[in-house]
Design an enzyme around this catalytic site. Structure first.
Site, PDB file in Angstrom:
ATOM      1  N   HIS A  77       1.217   5.129  -1.194  1.00  0.00           N
ATOM      2  CA  HIS A  77       0.515   5.921  -0.178  1.00  0.00           C
ATOM      3  C   HIS A  77       1.343   6.242   1.065  1.00  0.00           C
ATOM      4  O   HIS A  77       0.786   6.431   2.139  1.00  0.00           O
ATOM      5  CB  HIS A  77      -0.778   5.219   0.237  1.00  0.00           C
ATOM      6  CG  HIS A  77      -1.822   5.227  -0.830  1.00  0.00           C
ATOM      7  ND1 HIS A  77      -2.439   6.382  -1.268  1.00  0.00           N
ATOM      8  CD2 HIS A  77      -2.362   4.222  -1.566  1.00  0.00           C
ATOM      9  CE1 HIS A  77      -3.320   6.081  -2.212  1.00  0.00           C
ATOM     10  NE2 HIS A  77      -3.282   4.782  -2.425  1.00  0.00           N
TER      11      HIS A  77
ATOM     12  N   CYS B  17       0.864  -1.191   0.000  1.00  0.00           N
ATOM     13  CA  CYS B  17       0.000   0.000   0.000  1.00  0.00           C
ATOM     14  C   CYS B  17       0.897   1.237   0.000  1.00  0.00           C
ATOM     15  O   CYS B  17       0.641   2.236  -0.662  1.00  0.00           O
ATOM     16  CB  CYS B  17      -0.887   0.052   1.236  1.00  0.00           C
ATOM     17  SG  CYS B  17      -1.846  -1.425   1.558  1.00  0.00           S
TER      18      CYS B  17
ATOM     19  N   ARG C 220     -13.169  -0.907  -0.671  1.00  0.00           N
ATOM     20  CA  ARG C 220     -12.033  -0.063  -1.058  1.00  0.00           C
ATOM     21  C   ARG C 220     -10.703  -0.806  -0.864  1.00  0.00           C
ATOM     22  O   ARG C 220      -9.827  -0.793  -1.716  1.00  0.00           O
ATOM     23  CB  ARG C 220     -12.064   1.235  -0.246  1.00  0.00           C
ATOM     24  CG  ARG C 220     -10.913   2.184  -0.414  1.00  0.00           C
ATOM     25  CD  ARG C 220     -10.781   2.749  -1.803  1.00  0.00           C
ATOM     26  NE  ARG C 220      -9.968   1.888  -2.662  1.00  0.00           N
ATOM     27  CZ  ARG C 220      -9.650   2.175  -3.918  1.00  0.00           C
ATOM     28  NH1 ARG C 220     -10.085   3.277  -4.488  1.00  0.00           N
ATOM     29  NH2 ARG C 220      -8.914   1.359  -4.626  1.00  0.00           N
TER      30      ARG C 220
ATOM     31  N   CYS D  58      -7.974  -2.039  -3.700  1.00  0.00           N
ATOM     32  CA  CYS D  58      -6.554  -1.656  -3.623  1.00  0.00           C
ATOM     33  C   CYS D  58      -5.681  -2.873  -3.877  1.00  0.00           C
ATOM     34  O   CYS D  58      -4.705  -2.797  -4.614  1.00  0.00           O
ATOM     35  CB  CYS D  58      -6.230  -1.066  -2.260  1.00  0.00           C
ATOM     36  SG  CYS D  58      -6.751   0.633  -2.067  1.00  0.00           S
TER      37      CYS D  58
END
Lengths: 212, 269
Positions: free
Chosen positions: B182, B178, B226, B230
């Site tokens: 991010h 992730c 969500r 991802c």
């Protein structure tokens, strides 16, 4: 004396460049090695295969393990060892020719398709390049996770060394930076030899818009 | 349906207009215009309205309503409950996000089978799932409150730590975590700005951005969805719905987004 000064200056410049490059990709990461190990166990328990995405994808390899445990910041010795190991797996084109068709490369760079669980098995993968890099000046919709590649060949010289570097970097970025954010496209078989050659041409062909 | 037609019409008009008028991403310009036209309205309100009816209606093998469901603030308390999740629930012995908890109540109170719920967790434009309706109802009841997951029980602290580690776990054919996208300030994929979810300022906006009604899919998407999507883009296998890993990630995000004012379901392109 003069020679020493030059050496010191060169080292300072190299260090500054290194730090600047390091800062640009530095990721906040406070998870301990123990928790990272727990996470590798948790994904094996809590994930399931779907479509083409099988569970072998969460069986991390040695490089991923070390990057995970070190927060993408392995010791210089460890990084050098990993980079050397990744370099030995590089498969350069047997014919010694690194350049393909830059137009095909542009199409490939545009495509973000492939390898998701809903992707078709056997369908060619895109290069995903514009997701992270500025490449041709005409394409304004580009990402900024990676550096701009505008003028790649023009800046580095239209030499076979530049071509070989681009090929190797796309094939396996980790041969250069152990925990680079960039995928190992050739190493994992996401892109084949012809596709990588087309991308090299996009970057290094003097006729490519990248070098206009 | 009426909403969908209105959305499509609004987008068609604004798309054409914005393409001619400016070089800005037409989709973003369209959604901005559409937001203006809607004012404070959001199609998610339809989900919320259906959810409230569902919440109060006797249903399931046991034919009872969810009105006695304990979302963490006591049986029957819906107001403000979402803002204080994910949290540890003693009766379940684990940390749950709001969606997991609503499904827990559907199983324990109404007698629905979790195995059945997990089979098809997410709705589609033509066939909304009941959980998304219920979720919209429950989260909207925390409108105006501050996101404040307890983050104090040992299991909650453990969930945060696991979530943080999962957030940074690089795996899959592309070596993505992730955090690849991010965990850095000011990055973009194409023109899409990427929140740095390891920083409170960005995490607040991102966490309160879900659940959201997405115009491009004509449906409400939950935080569980969500996270699922991802991992699809990360080229991972699929995270199991309501699994410990997904709840840990949601706990991490909620704690990072602590203090954000919740404004109800978001509206996205």
């Amino acid at each position: 004396m003069k020679k020493i000064n030059t050496t010191v200056l060169a080292a300072a410049v190299a260090l500054t460049t290194f730090l600047a490059a390091g800062c640009a990709t530095e990721r906040e990461h406070h998870a301990s090695p123990e928790m990272m190990k727990k996470a590798t166990i948790a994904v094996k328990r809590d994930f399931q295969e779907k479509g083409i995405a099988k569970m072998d994808r969460v069986a991390t390899d040695k490089l991923q393990d070390i990057c995970n445990r070190s927060g993408d910041n392995p010791s210089p010795e460890m990084a050098a060892m990993l980079e050397s190991e990744q370099t030995t797996t590089l498969k350069l084109p047997a014919d010694g020719n690194y350049m393909g068709d830059w137009k095909a490369g542009e199409k490939l760079a545009q495509s973000g398709q492939g390898l998701t669980w809903n992707a078709k098995a056997g369908a060619p993968n895109g290069g995903n390049c514009y997701n992270c890099h500025q490449i041709s000046p005409e394409e304004l919709s580009y990402g900024t996770i990676g550096p701009s590649l505008l003028g790649f060949g023009k800046t580095r010289g239209y030499t076979s060394e530049t071509q070989k570097y681009a090929y190797a970097k796309i094939y396996n970025s980790k041969a250069f930076t152990a925990c680079s954010a960039m995928p190992r496209f050739g190493h994992v078989g996401a892109l084949d030899e012809k596709q990588i050659k087309d991308l090299v041409a996009l970057l290094v062909d003097p006729k490519s818009p990248v070098n206009k | 349906m009426k909403y969908r037609i209105a959305i499509m019409a609004a987008l068609a008009v604004t798309w054409t207009g914005s393409v001619l008028a400016q070089a800005k991403d037409p989709t973003i310009a369209g959604i901005e215009k559409y937001r203006e036209m809607l004012g404070d309205d959001n199609p998610a309100e339809l989900y919320e309205a259906r959810g409230e009816i569902l919440w109060k209606k006797a249903a399931g093998p046991k034919n009872v309503s969810l009105e006695k469901c304990d979302l963490g603030l006591g049986p029957g308390v819906v107001k403000g409950a979402y803002a204080k999740t994910p949290r540890y629930f003693g009766d379940a012995g684990r940390v749950m996000d709001i969606e997991s908890r609503i499904n827990w109540c559907r199983e324990t109170i109404q007698g629905f089978s979790t195995a059945d719920i997990v089979k098809k967790p997410f709705g589609s434009a033509d066939k909304p799932s009941e959980i998304e309706d219920l979720l919209a109802y429950v989260v909207t009841a925390s409108k105006g409150m501050k996101i404040s997951p307890p983050n104090s029980h040992p299991k909650e602290l453990e969930a945060f730590a696991l979530g943080e580690a999962l957030f940074h776990l690089r795996a899959g054919p592309y070596d993505f975590s992730c955090g690849t996208c991010h965990a850095v300030d000011g990055m973009r994929i194409r023109l899409q700005e990427l929140p740095n979810l390891t920083k409170t300022a960005d995490a607040k906006g991102a966490y309160t951005g879900w659940p959201a009604y997405r115009v491009s899919t004509s449906r409400l998407h939950s935080m569980q969805w969500r996270i699922n999507d991802c991992f699809r883009q990360q080229r991972f296998p699929e995270p199991k719905y309501m699994s410990e890993s997904v709840n840990a990630l949601i706990t991490f995000l909620a704690v990072m987004g602590e203090g954000a004012e919740y404004k109800g379901p978001a509206l996205k392109r």
